[in-house]
Design a protein around this motif. Sequence first.
Motif, PDB file in Angstrom:
ATOM      1  N   GLU A 314      -2.942  37.452  83.444  1.00 21.09           N
ATOM      2  CA  GLU A 314      -2.905  36.151  82.765  1.00 21.09           C
ATOM      3  C   GLU A 314      -1.926  36.175  81.584  1.00 21.09           C
ATOM      4  OE1 GLU A 314      -6.868  35.319  81.668  1.00 21.09           O
ATOM      5  OE2 GLU A 314      -7.561  34.818  83.710  1.00 21.09           O
ATOM      6  N   ALA A 315      -1.947  37.284  80.838  1.00 22.20           N
ATOM      7  CA  ALA A 315      -1.012  37.397  79.713  1.00 22.20           C
ATOM      8  C   ALA A 315       0.436  37.405  80.207  1.00 22.20           C
ATOM      9  CB  ALA A 315      -1.302  38.665  78.908  1.00 22.20           C
ATOM     10  N   ARG A 316       0.661  38.127  81.319  1.00 16.63           N
ATOM     11  CA  ARG A 316       2.021  38.171  81.865  1.00 16.63           C
ATOM     12  C   ARG A 316       2.466  36.786  82.341  1.00 16.63           C
ATOM     13  NH1 ARG A 316       4.376  38.676  86.720  1.00 16.63           N
ATOM     14  NH2 ARG A 316       2.371  38.649  87.771  1.00 16.63           N
ATOM     15  N   ILE A 317       1.555  36.070  83.014  1.00 20.00           N
ATOM     16  CA  ILE A 317       1.896  34.720  83.491  1.00 20.00           C
ATOM     17  C   ILE A 317       2.151  33.785  82.311  1.00 20.00           C
ATOM     18  CG2 ILE A 317       0.982  32.713  84.705  1.00 20.00           C
ATOM     19  CD1 ILE A 317      -0.496  34.640  86.554  1.00 20.00           C
ATOM     20  N   LEU A 318       1.299  33.921  81.257  1.00 20.77           N
ATOM     21  CA  LEU A 318       1.493  33.090  80.069  1.00 20.77           C
ATOM     22  C   LEU A 318       2.841  33.389  79.402  1.00 20.77           C
ATOM     23  CD1 LEU A 318       0.276  31.007  78.145  1.00 20.77           C
ATOM     24  CD2 LEU A 318      -0.797  32.892  76.892  1.00 20.77           C
ATOM     25  N   LYS A 319       3.180  34.677  79.339  1.00 20.43           N
ATOM     26  CA  LYS A 319       4.462  35.056  78.751  1.00 20.43           C
ATOM     27  C   LYS A 319       5.625  34.515  79.574  1.00 20.43           C
ATOM     28  CE  LYS A 319       7.023  39.029  77.022  1.00 20.43           C
ATOM     29  NZ  LYS A 319       7.032  40.512  76.872  1.00 20.43           N
ATOM     30  N   GLN A 320       5.473  34.597  80.909  1.00 16.95           N
ATOM     31  CA  GLN A 320       6.525  34.055  81.767  1.00 16.95           C
ATOM     32  C   GLN A 320       6.673  32.551  81.576  1.00 16.95           C
ATOM     33  OE1 GLN A 320       5.681  35.225  85.776  1.00 16.95           O
ATOM     34  NE2 GLN A 320       6.437  37.319  85.502  1.00 16.95           N
ATOM     35  N   MET A 321       5.519  31.853  81.436  1.00 19.78           N
ATOM     36  CA  MET A 321       5.584  30.415  81.210  1.00 19.78           C
ATOM     37  C   MET A 321       6.265  30.096  79.885  1.00 19.78           C
ATOM     38  SD  MET A 321       1.821  29.250  82.627  1.00 19.78           S
ATOM     39  CE  MET A 321       2.085  27.542  82.156  1.00 19.78           C
ATOM     40  N   GLU A 322       5.940  30.896  78.849  1.00 20.24           N
ATOM     41  CA  GLU A 322       6.593  30.683  77.556  1.00 20.24           C
ATOM     42  C   GLU A 322       8.094  30.918  77.651  1.00 20.24           C
ATOM     43  OE1 GLU A 322       4.655  33.215  74.822  1.00 20.24           O
ATOM     44  OE2 GLU A 322       2.791  32.041  74.708  1.00 20.24           O
ATOM     45  N   LEU A 323       8.462  32.010  78.338  1.00 21.43           N
ATOM     46  CA  LEU A 323       9.888  32.281  78.501  1.00 21.43           C
ATOM     47  C   LEU A 323      10.567  31.175  79.303  1.00 21.43           C
ATOM     48  CD1 LEU A 323       9.850  36.119  79.234  1.00 21.43           C
ATOM     49  CD2 LEU A 323      10.554  34.989  77.144  1.00 21.43           C
ATOM     50  N   ARG A 324       9.878  30.700  80.345  1.00 24.67           N
ATOM     51  CA  ARG A 324      10.457  29.632  81.151  1.00 24.67           C
ATOM     52  C   ARG A 324      10.638  28.355  80.315  1.00 24.67           C
ATOM     53  NH1 ARG A 324       6.856  29.666  84.721  1.00 24.67           N
ATOM     54  NH2 ARG A 324       7.786  31.268  86.029  1.00 24.67           N
ATOM     55  N   GLU A 325       9.635  28.097  79.436  1.00 19.86           N
ATOM     56  CA  GLU A 325       9.742  26.917  78.577  1.00 19.86           C
ATOM     57  C   GLU A 325      10.890  27.068  77.574  1.00 19.86           C
ATOM     58  OE1 GLU A 325       8.666  23.112  77.589  1.00 19.86           O
ATOM     59  OE2 GLU A 325       7.876  24.383  79.200  1.00 19.86           O
ATOM     60  N   VAL A 327      13.565  28.882  78.043  1.00 18.85           N
ATOM     61  CA  VAL A 327      14.813  28.729  78.795  1.00 18.85           C
ATOM     62  C   VAL A 327      15.093  27.258  79.078  1.00 18.85           C
ATOM     63  CG1 VAL A 327      15.918  29.207  81.015  1.00 18.85           C
ATOM     64  CG2 VAL A 327      14.727  31.019  79.811  1.00 18.85           C
ATOM     65  N   LYS A 328      14.025  26.503  79.394  1.00 14.39           N
ATOM     66  CA  LYS A 328      14.202  25.085  79.662  1.00 14.39           C
ATOM     67  C   LYS A 328      14.696  24.351  78.401  1.00 14.39           C
ATOM     68  CE  LYS A 328      11.043  23.297  82.212  1.00 14.39           C
ATOM     69  NZ  LYS A 328       9.739  22.743  82.635  1.00 14.39           N
ATOM     70  N   ALA A 332      18.187  22.479  77.881  1.00 15.95           N
ATOM     71  CA  ALA A 332      18.239  21.083  77.437  1.00 15.95           C
ATOM     72  C   ALA A 332      19.102  20.954  76.180  1.00 15.95           C
ATOM     73  CB  ALA A 332      16.828  20.568  77.175  1.00 15.95           C
ATOM     74  N   ARG A 333      18.947  21.915  75.253  1.00 18.44           N
ATOM     75  CA  ARG A 333      19.754  21.861  74.024  1.00 18.44           C
ATOM     76  C   ARG A 333      21.243  22.040  74.341  1.00 18.44           C
ATOM     77  NH1 ARG A 333      17.787  25.848  71.758  1.00 18.44           N
ATOM     78  NH2 ARG A 333      19.511  27.324  71.755  1.00 18.44           N
ATOM     79  N   LYS A 334      21.534  22.972  75.242  1.00 16.90           N
ATOM     80  CA  LYS A 334      22.923  23.175  75.622  1.00 16.90           C
ATOM     81  C   LYS A 334      23.486  21.943  76.315  1.00 16.90           C
ATOM     82  CE  LYS A 334      23.944  27.247  74.159  1.00 16.90           C
ATOM     83  NZ  LYS A 334      25.046  27.437  73.197  1.00 16.90           N
TER      84      LYS A 334
END
Length: 459
Positions: A314-325, A327-328, A332-334
Amino acid sequence: MSLSELVAILCGTTQFKKKETFLDNMRNQLIQDLVNKDAETFKPVYDFHNAVKAERDLDQERMEKSTLPLIDAFKDIKKESSLNNVENLKNLDLSSFKKKMIAFEKELSDLDQMFTITLKKLSVESDELEEEIGELQRNLEPVDALGTAVLKPFSISTIPPAIASKYPEVEQFQKYLKDWGGHSGGWTDEDHEVFLRLRAKHNPNSVAYYLRQEMPDISAAEVARHESWYQEYCALKAAQQRAINDWRESQNLSKKVDLHQAAIEPPPAPSPVKKRDPAIKEKIQAWKEAKQAELEADRERRLMMEEKRRSEEEARILKQMELREKVKLYKARKLEEAHAAAVAEQDRAVQEAQKAAEMANTLIKQYRQEDTKWIERKKMQRLHFILEEEQRLERERALAASVAKDINVHRDPRRLLQPTKVWEKRLQNSESDEEVEKPTVKDIDQVKHLGIPEWRLGL
């Protein structure tokens, strides 16, 4: 080389640095445990580790110093070519700027080549370190003082000695389990279950890649050895199963023969019922309770491990979601920055077009004014010429009129063939008795030269 390639190289270096830090932490822990175990024996290993770490720190400092001039040059180039400062762009020396860009590109290429060589060298050393760490972990004794994972005791199937002596496959399989620490080949049950899951899902040749994604502390060489062990394990287990099946068939056949003989012979007299010793009953009961407690402890341990694995997942998935967010948001900023830059560029192009149109209109007006002046000037010149020509003709007419008053000669065509008075006088002079001096031929050296003026005499 472009800026994006430099950023990619720096990102790869950062990722490799994280991996190297992870391996260094594992190695530090292992060496510290070894030093605590036997300081005198493992002191050379610890000294070697310190020397390698100091060398790595020097390499990192040297690489950082080599990149600082490049970063300063990039900042200067960016400052000079900034679109915000129009005056700098107008006064920019293109030849000097081109030389700076060529020098910056050469330094960037040299830095890229140095980074590539260093990354290859570090990659080779990393693989060697992983191999050495794996070899040390395999050679360590499972002692609690070392702080490493101790293999849990495993249960070997109870095989009657008659079967083991009659079928060597059974004895060979049991010895193989004993030598390798049970049915997991020396690995923990969780790691072995992950290995089996990935092996069933992917090609055996690619199991090492996917396994290291989940467990980076296990090297590719360890996975290859575990694969070879598992293949041997399956072969020996199949041989044991065949031997057990053969033994069961022979037992069933012997039971059928015994039943047939018992049907023919009269049944023996029943033996008197023996009473079991109470002490043996207590021992059996105690063994059952201990066995039950062991099973409960094992079940609780499995539940705890499963809960830990679930929480880590769960922590790994949460971290991946945070990283994905992240990156998103970064994309968007770029995208917004690129859109703003495009709009600014479009506005700048429109402003430049307007300025060019205004300048063109101004120049057209100036050109028209100059053309009007030139036409007026030509008109004045033409008028002046006409006036001068009229005045000349007027003067000629006046002169002809005045001459006509003073000279009045009648037309006589015969006068054309009569000599003039000047000619007649010349003929009279040529017929006179005076002798004409004939010219004499002289040498060129006797010819008189031009005289020298008096004002040049003595100069």
